[in-house]
Design a protein around this motif. Structure first.
Motif, PDB file in Angstrom:
ATOM      1  N   HIS A 154      11.790  -2.603  -2.938  1.00 19.36           N
ATOM      2  CA  HIS A 154      11.040  -1.809  -1.964  1.00 19.36           C
ATOM      3  C   HIS A 154      10.552  -2.681  -0.818  1.00 19.36           C
ATOM      4  N   ILE A 155      10.035  -3.837  -1.139  1.00 15.62           N
ATOM      5  CA  ILE A 155       9.558  -4.756  -0.110  1.00 15.62           C
ATOM      6  C   ILE A 155      10.698  -5.111   0.846  1.00 15.62           C
ATOM      7  N   LEU A 156      11.869  -5.330   0.292  1.00 16.46           N
ATOM      8  CA  LEU A 156      13.033  -5.729   1.091  1.00 16.46           C
ATOM      9  C   LEU A 156      13.641  -4.573   1.880  1.00 16.46           C
ATOM     10  N   GLY A 157      13.592  -3.365   1.349  1.00 18.99           N
ATOM     11  CA  GLY A 157      14.320  -2.256   1.954  1.00 18.99           C
ATOM     12  C   GLY A 157      13.512  -1.232   2.705  1.00 18.99           C
ATOM     13  N   GLN A 158      12.202  -1.375   2.717  1.00 22.22           N
ATOM     14  CA  GLN A 158      11.378  -0.306   3.279  1.00 22.22           C
ATOM     15  C   GLN A 158      11.482  -0.144   4.794  1.00 22.22           C
ATOM     16  N   ARG A 159      12.064  -1.091   5.472  1.00 24.33           N
ATOM     17  CA  ARG A 159      12.208  -0.972   6.931  1.00 24.33           C
ATOM     18  C   ARG A 159      13.390  -0.095   7.324  1.00 24.33           C
ATOM     19  N   ASP A 160      14.235   0.259   6.357  1.00 18.43           N
ATOM     20  CA  ASP A 160      15.437   1.053   6.633  1.00 18.43           C
ATOM     21  C   ASP A 160      15.392   2.337   5.810  1.00 18.43           C
ATOM     22  N   ALA A 161      15.572   3.458   6.474  1.00 16.97           N
ATOM     23  CA  ALA A 161      15.349   4.775   5.875  1.00 16.97           C
ATOM     24  C   ALA A 161      16.173   5.030   4.614  1.00 16.97           C
TER      25      ALA A 161
ATOM     26  N   GLY B 192       5.057  -5.683   2.799  1.00 19.49           N
ATOM     27  CA  GLY B 192       4.728  -6.109   1.448  1.00 19.49           C
ATOM     28  C   GLY B 192       4.404  -5.001   0.467  1.00 19.49           C
ATOM     29  N   ASN B 193       4.263  -3.769   0.945  1.00 15.63           N
ATOM     30  CA  ASN B 193       3.910  -2.668   0.056  1.00 15.63           C
ATOM     31  C   ASN B 193       4.987  -2.518  -1.014  1.00 15.63           C
ATOM     32  N   THR B 194       4.558  -2.423  -2.270  1.00 18.80           N
ATOM     33  CA  THR B 194       5.491  -2.390  -3.396  1.00 18.80           C
ATOM     34  C   THR B 194       6.006  -0.989  -3.727  1.00 18.80           C
ATOM     35  N   GLY B 195       5.445   0.055  -3.129  1.00 20.22           N
ATOM     36  CA  GLY B 195       6.019   1.385  -3.229  1.00 20.22           C
ATOM     37  C   GLY B 195       5.621   2.240  -4.408  1.00 20.22           C
TER      38      GLY B 195
ATOM     39  N   ILE C 284       0.100   4.512   0.273  1.00 15.61           N
ATOM     40  CA  ILE C 284       1.359   4.584   1.009  1.00 15.61           C
ATOM     41  C   ILE C 284       1.355   3.646   2.223  1.00 15.61           C
ATOM     42  N   LEU C 285       0.237   3.500   2.881  1.00 14.86           N
ATOM     43  CA  LEU C 285       0.168   2.685   4.092  1.00 14.86           C
ATOM     44  C   LEU C 285      -0.553   1.349   3.886  1.00 14.86           C
ATOM     45  N   THR C 286      -0.705   0.935   2.635  1.00 13.36           N
ATOM     46  CA  THR C 286      -1.427  -0.299   2.333  1.00 13.36           C
ATOM     47  C   THR C 286      -0.512  -1.521   2.441  1.00 13.36           C
ATOM     48  N   PRO C 287      -0.791  -2.426   3.401  1.00 15.82           N
ATOM     49  CA  PRO C 287      -0.013  -3.665   3.437  1.00 15.82           C
ATOM     50  C   PRO C 287      -0.420  -4.558   2.266  1.00 15.82           C
ATOM     51  N   MET C 288       0.519  -5.347   1.786  1.00 17.42           N
ATOM     52  CA  MET C 288       0.259  -6.229   0.647  1.00 17.42           C
ATOM     53  C   MET C 288       0.912  -7.582   0.920  1.00 17.42           C
ATOM     54  N   PRO C 289       0.448  -8.625   0.232  1.00 21.96           N
ATOM     55  CA  PRO C 289       1.089  -9.932   0.396  1.00 21.96           C
ATOM     56  C   PRO C 289       2.533  -9.881  -0.095  1.00 21.96           C
ATOM     57  N   ILE C 290       3.405 -10.568   0.597  1.00 27.36           N
ATOM     58  CA  ILE C 290       4.811 -10.650   0.203  1.00 27.36           C
ATOM     59  C   ILE C 290       4.977 -11.874  -0.690  1.00 27.36           C
TER      60      ILE C 290
END
Length: 119
Positions: free
Chosen positions: A36-43, A88-91, A97-103
């Motif tokens: 999720h961290i890796l793929g969340q930028r692409d729909a 960084g959000n783990t999904g 849903i909109l919480t940034p997290m450490p990568i």
């Protein structure tokens, strides 16, 4: 999707699916969070990832996760397209849903190799 991220995403999804087939739901979900961290930028990858999280939630009979993933599937692609996916959000349904997290450090290195922001 950036080819470096795509390869890393597909690797994590492969491990998640292997663990799913072995009925190791915890390990499967861990790999899904990393994917999720890796793929969340692409729909498309983002939405596929949430579909698999939903499947694990169903297998675990985790009603909170199932409901959370249904909501996320409905908005995942839109969030990616609009650039609203938080870094960084783990999904999982256990995080906002909109919480940034450490990568994690190893994933940061992948973003850096891909020439993308890592946090």
């Amino acid at each position: 999707m950036n080819p470096i991220l795509k390869e890393a995403f597909e690797t994590e999804m492969h491990h998640a699916k292997e663990s799913y087939r072995s009925q190791d739901w915890e390990k499967s979900f861990l790999h899904l969070e990393r994917a999720h961290i890796l793929g969340q930028r692409d729909a498309v990858p983002h939405t596929i990832n949430h579909w698999w999280m939903l499947k694990v939630g169903v297998r675990n009979k985790d009603h909170t996760e199932v409901l959370g993933q249904i909501v996320r599937i409905a908005v995942a692609g839109i969030g990616s397209i609009l650039g609203r996916a938080p870094m960084g959000n783990t999904g999982g349904a256990n995080v906002g849903i909109l919480t940034p997290m450490p990568i994690p450090e190893d994933l940061k290195k992948i973003f850096i190799r891909a020439g993308l922001p890592a946090g």
